[in-house]
Design a protein around this motif. Structure first.
Motif, PDB file in Angstrom:
ATOM      1  N   HIS A  33       0.860  -1.188   0.000  1.00  0.00           N
ATOM      2  CA  HIS A  33       0.000   0.000   0.000  1.00  0.00           C
ATOM      3  C   HIS A  33       0.903   1.247   0.000  1.00  0.00           C
ATOM      4  O   HIS A  33       1.571   1.537   0.999  1.00  0.00           O
ATOM      5  N   THR A  34       0.934   1.943  -1.135  1.00  0.00           N
ATOM      6  CA  THR A  34       1.810   3.120  -1.263  1.00  0.00           C
ATOM      7  C   THR A  34       0.970   4.386  -1.211  1.00  0.00           C
ATOM      8  O   THR A  34      -0.085   4.464  -1.859  1.00  0.00           O
ATOM      9  N   HIS A  35       1.438   5.362  -0.438  1.00  0.00           N
ATOM     10  CA  HIS A  35       0.655   6.579  -0.241  1.00  0.00           C
ATOM     11  C   HIS A  35       1.314   7.780  -0.922  1.00  0.00           C
ATOM     12  O   HIS A  35       2.536   7.860  -1.015  1.00  0.00           O
ATOM     13  N   PHE A  36       0.468   8.711  -1.394  1.00  0.00           N
ATOM     14  CA  PHE A  36       0.954   9.880  -2.149  1.00  0.00           C
ATOM     15  C   PHE A  36       0.267  11.163  -1.691  1.00  0.00           C
ATOM     16  O   PHE A  36      -0.937  11.154  -1.409  1.00  0.00           O
ATOM     17  N   GLY A  37       1.019  12.223  -1.662  1.00  0.00           N
ATOM     18  CA  GLY A  37       0.438  13.560  -1.593  1.00  0.00           C
ATOM     19  C   GLY A  37       0.013  14.049  -0.228  1.00  0.00           C
ATOM     20  O   GLY A  37      -0.605  15.099  -0.135  1.00  0.00           O
ATOM     21  N   GLU A  83      -3.821  -5.386  21.123  1.00  0.00           N
ATOM     22  CA  GLU A  83      -2.557  -4.811  20.640  1.00  0.00           C
ATOM     23  C   GLU A  83      -2.511  -4.776  19.121  1.00  0.00           C
ATOM     24  O   GLU A  83      -2.768  -5.788  18.470  1.00  0.00           O
ATOM     25  N   GLY A  84      -2.229  -3.605  18.567  1.00  0.00           N
ATOM     26  CA  GLY A  84      -2.136  -3.479  17.116  1.00  0.00           C
ATOM     27  C   GLY A  84      -0.819  -2.834  16.723  1.00  0.00           C
ATOM     28  O   GLY A  84       0.113  -2.746  17.529  1.00  0.00           O
ATOM     29  N   TYR A  85      -0.747  -2.402  15.502  1.00  0.00           N
ATOM     30  CA  TYR A  85       0.424  -1.685  14.990  1.00  0.00           C
ATOM     31  C   TYR A  85      -0.062  -0.338  14.495  1.00  0.00           C
ATOM     32  O   TYR A  85      -1.068  -0.266  13.794  1.00  0.00           O
ATOM     33  N   GLU A  86       0.662   0.727  14.851  1.00  0.00           N
ATOM     34  CA  GLU A  86       0.258   2.060  14.412  1.00  0.00           C
ATOM     35  C   GLU A  86       1.302   2.587  13.444  1.00  0.00           C
ATOM     36  O   GLU A  86       2.511   2.514  13.707  1.00  0.00           O
ATOM     37  N   VAL A  87       0.827   3.122  12.319  1.00  0.00           N
ATOM     38  CA  VAL A  87       1.724   3.552  11.252  1.00  0.00           C
ATOM     39  C   VAL A  87       1.287   4.926  10.757  1.00  0.00           C
ATOM     40  O   VAL A  87       0.087   5.174  10.635  1.00  0.00           O
ATOM     41  N   PHE A  88       2.235   5.797  10.462  1.00  0.00           N
ATOM     42  CA  PHE A  88       1.918   7.051   9.779  1.00  0.00           C
ATOM     43  C   PHE A  88       2.658   7.038   8.444  1.00  0.00           C
ATOM     44  O   PHE A  88       3.883   6.978   8.428  1.00  0.00           O
ATOM     45  N   LEU A  89       1.906   7.063   7.354  1.00  0.00           N
ATOM     46  CA  LEU A  89       2.528   7.075   6.031  1.00  0.00           C
ATOM     47  C   LEU A  89       2.651   8.502   5.535  1.00  0.00           C
ATOM     48  O   LEU A  89       1.746   9.312   5.739  1.00  0.00           O
ATOM     49  N   ASP A  93       5.729   6.577   0.902  1.00  0.00           N
ATOM     50  CA  ASP A  93       5.938   5.403   1.774  1.00  0.00           C
ATOM     51  C   ASP A  93       5.084   4.228   1.314  1.00  0.00           C
ATOM     52  O   ASP A  93       3.939   4.407   0.878  1.00  0.00           O
ATOM     53  N   THR A  94       5.632   3.020   1.445  1.00  0.00           N
ATOM     54  CA  THR A  94       4.871   1.797   1.145  1.00  0.00           C
ATOM     55  C   THR A  94       4.771   0.943   2.395  1.00  0.00           C
ATOM     56  O   THR A  94       5.775   0.701   3.076  1.00  0.00           O
ATOM     57  N   LEU A  95       3.549   0.506   2.699  1.00  0.00           N
ATOM     58  CA  LEU A  95       3.300  -0.379   3.837  1.00  0.00           C
ATOM     59  C   LEU A  95       2.963  -1.761   3.300  1.00  0.00           C
ATOM     60  O   LEU A  95       2.129  -1.893   2.400  1.00  0.00           O
ATOM     61  N   PHE A  96       3.590  -2.794   3.851  1.00  0.00           N
ATOM     62  CA  PHE A  96       3.235  -4.168   3.500  1.00  0.00           C
ATOM     63  C   PHE A  96       2.247  -4.691   4.535  1.00  0.00           C
ATOM     64  O   PHE A  96       2.530  -4.664   5.734  1.00  0.00           O
ATOM     65  N   MET A 105      -7.971   3.180   8.525  1.00  0.00           N
ATOM     66  CA  MET A 105      -7.133   4.241   7.965  1.00  0.00           C
ATOM     67  C   MET A 105      -7.805   5.597   8.081  1.00  0.00           C
ATOM     68  O   MET A 105      -9.025   5.699   7.925  1.00  0.00           O
ATOM     69  N   LYS A 106      -6.994   6.615   8.325  1.00  0.00           N
ATOM     70  CA  LYS A 106      -7.519   7.981   8.339  1.00  0.00           C
ATOM     71  C   LYS A 106      -6.600   8.855   7.495  1.00  0.00           C
ATOM     72  O   LYS A 106      -5.380   8.908   7.753  1.00  0.00           O
ATOM     73  N   TYR A 107      -7.177   9.516   6.515  1.00  0.00           N
ATOM     74  CA  TYR A 107      -6.410  10.458   5.686  1.00  0.00           C
ATOM     75  C   TYR A 107      -6.241  11.742   6.494  1.00  0.00           C
ATOM     76  O   TYR A 107      -7.219  12.440   6.741  1.00  0.00           O
ATOM     77  N   LEU A 108      -5.016  12.039   6.935  1.00  0.00           N
ATOM     78  CA  LEU A 108      -4.811  13.263   7.716  1.00  0.00           C
ATOM     79  C   LEU A 108      -4.852  14.477   6.796  1.00  0.00           C
ATOM     80  O   LEU A 108      -5.308  15.552   7.172  1.00  0.00           O
TER      81      LEU A 108
END
Ligand code: AKG
Ligand code: FE2
Length: 174
Positions: A33-37, A83-89, A93-96, A105-108
């Motif tokens: 999952h790759t994020h842009f912009g 328990e989860g995993y928290e990520v900020f893209l 950035d690409t998340l596997f 997911m939340k688009y900031l």
């Protein structure tokens, strides 16, 4: 993984503060999952937590009544201790995300993402992917269409009952 599914890329667009509800992907892919912009906030859970997340029975999503990033533990006690995993893209950035991983997911910022799917290497998992796509999703849609709001209410109550039972029994065990 067992190779990319090149015919099924997916793009997602979100305005700032828009949320993608907590779910796992019905076709059980591994995802790149790759994020842009802009920035995106993501919280992931292993499938072993599904009951404690108030997963809706016979569906691939959870109760939508709590904020995954800031839940009300009094109202949803089964979430305490999950328990989860928290990520900020950020841009580029690409998340596997491995097969079956729950994601919220939340688009900031207003931004967009590209998900590339890959099969699992095992034949069993591939069979499950195809079965889920062909049967599970269709059945869920049909039941929702036929039984409407009472079915939704019934499933929500069952989700709460199962979450509280899992909490009381101390499940999942590690
Ligand atoms: O980016 C999104 O809003 C949703 C992405 C997602 O759920 C997926 O790639 O499976
Ligand atoms: Fe997804």
């Amino acid at each position: 993984m067992g190779g990319f599914i090149e015919s099924m890329p997916a793009m997602f667009f979100g305005g700032s503060n828009s949320v993608t509800f907590l779910h796992y992907d019905i076709d059980l892919p591994h995802l790149f999952h790759t994020h842009f912009g802009g920035r995106k906030h993501i919280i992931l859970f292993d499938n072993k937590w599904k009951e404690r997340l108030y997963c809706i029975p016979n569906a691939t999503y959870a109760l939508e009544d709590y904020d995954v990033s800031n839940p009300d533990f009094e109202k949803f006690p089964a979430l305490k201790g999950v328990e989860g995993y928290e990520v900020f893209l950020e841009h580029g950035d690409t998340l596997f995300m491995p097969t079956g991983m729950w994601h919220w997911m939340k688009y900031l910022d207003g931004s967009f993402s590209l998900s590339l799917r890959a099969w699992d290497a095992s034949l069993l998992r591939k069979t499950q992917s195809i079965f889920n796509l062909a049967v599970k999703g269709g059945l869920d849609s049909l039941l929702k269409m036929w039984l409407k709001a009472p079915y939704a209410k019934f499933r929500e109550k069952l989700a709460i009952k199962r979450a509280e039972a899992a909490l009381a029994k101390g499940r999942p065990t590690r």
